[in-house]
Design a protein around this motif. Sequence first.
Motif, PDB file in Angstrom:
ATOM      1  N   TRP A 127       0.824  -1.205   0.000  1.00 13.76           N
ATOM      2  CA  TRP A 127       0.000   0.000   0.000  1.00 13.76           C
ATOM      3  C   TRP A 127       0.862   1.260   0.000  1.00 13.76           C
ATOM      4  CZ3 TRP A 127      -3.475  -2.582   4.168  1.00 13.76           C
ATOM      5  CH2 TRP A 127      -4.501  -3.310   3.545  1.00 13.76           C
ATOM      6  N   GLU A 162      -6.867  -0.123  -5.237  1.00 15.70           N
ATOM      7  CA  GLU A 162      -6.067  -0.695  -4.141  1.00 15.70           C
ATOM      8  C   GLU A 162      -6.111   0.192  -2.897  1.00 15.70           C
ATOM      9  OE1 GLU A 162      -4.977  -3.587  -3.942  1.00 15.70           O
ATOM     10  OE2 GLU A 162      -5.111  -4.252  -6.031  1.00 15.70           O
ATOM     11  N   LEU A 163      -6.096   1.513  -3.092  1.00 16.87           N
ATOM     12  CA  LEU A 163      -6.134   2.394  -1.934  1.00 16.87           C
ATOM     13  C   LEU A 163      -7.521   2.426  -1.307  1.00 16.87           C
ATOM     14  CD1 LEU A 163      -3.749   5.278  -3.023  1.00 16.87           C
ATOM     15  CD2 LEU A 163      -3.267   3.197  -1.717  1.00 16.87           C
ATOM     16  N   MET A 203      -7.450  -0.492   0.875  1.00 17.15           N
ATOM     17  CA  MET A 203      -6.716  -0.181   2.108  1.00 17.15           C
ATOM     18  C   MET A 203      -7.601   0.549   3.103  1.00 17.15           C
ATOM     19  SD  MET A 203      -3.442   2.398   2.599  1.00 17.15           S
ATOM     20  CE  MET A 203      -4.489   3.867   2.552  1.00 17.15           C
TER      21      MET A 203
END
Length: 423
Positions: A186, A208-209, A212
Amino acid sequence: MHDGSVDIKAEARARIYAQPIEAVDPAQPDLFAQDAMWPIFERLRAEAPVHFTDSPTHGGFWSISRWDDIMRVDSDHKAFSSADGITLQSLESKAEQARRGTRPSFISMDPPRHDEQRKTVSPVVAPSNLQVLGPLIRERAGQILDALPIGEEFDWVEHVSKELTAMTLATLFDFPQAERKLLPFWSDMMTNAPGHGPVESWEHKRTELDNMVARFTDMWNERVNAPPSGDLISMLAHGPSTRNMDRAEYAGNLGLLIIGGNDTTRNTISGSVYALNKHPAEYDKLRANPSLIPSMVSETIRWQTPLAHMARTATEDVQIGGRTIKAGDRVSMWYVSGNRDAEVVEDPDGYIIDRERPRHHMSFGFGIHRCVGNRLAELQLTIIWEEIMKRFPTIDLTAEPLRTHSIFVKGYETLPVVIPRRN
């Protein structure tokens, strides 16, 4: 180990010195990735220590390249605000940020909000907690090093630098150790542009964030409904100045804590192996006197400078070095240049592990934004090298590293090494 890098650096130097000074642009990640940006800062310090660039990739900004001027800007949070962000962003990145919205963190805040939020998380790196963490870091460092192959090439970044920092960061978050590799992943997603590191596209980065933030939101919900504890998420969830944060501010603070806990230490661990290989007399000195490890750690932090710059926005007209920085102008403090300022650091391009004042560097910044985790970084670096020296007579570089494509994170994607034998 010749790979053409000398020619690349020579060509870069010739090109940089052939330009008019007003055309010199430090915001060139290609040059950082080639370790060929040094002539830019050498020239700026000598000819234009307060320098304006109208960059085609990053827009207009001032470069501050000398130690004393950097310290002045970094120490004056009233005239130089962090509220517009602490890095020089590419125009492409700014457009992406405008599309998805900002994610503020306490490092991009001014007092009093900055002070309140920093105070919330600072106990995790207090001396009393470092005493608790020390033996755990040492145990894990030993496990990592004992698992390394002997006589076979491997990537030091992947197998050592990432591993130790991920283990420590997972402990600070009370994040599952079995999933710790997500933390450096991350971090790399946040600090890289598409086409570099693991980032395939802006859409990939956003996805992807978002994953997260969703994962850490679940952790927040668990911690906020449980009694306060000593991990960072619980501190944020229960802190008077942070418990009412919105999702964007929480995401921003997560990013700050993950990047701050990962990139700086990880890249200095890698940088220490690289520096000692490039300066074998210093490696000999360290082997002869392992008590120099703390001094070597500080020298590496200066020599490596794992975060190349920090940015501010002027809140008023300010005179520095005979130039007028106007209110609203962006200003970049190039720590990577200040740490090589011969007016302050003797033989600044040298790597000297027994310097008289090895902790006299600016890699942690100054003023209210000085790195909150600096002592933890030094602790991890000291412990890993104490454990290395017990086990291995040498760690030998086998090829030049692949460096990070960034004007902010100055680090290593890969560092190929071999350990010939154990002690």
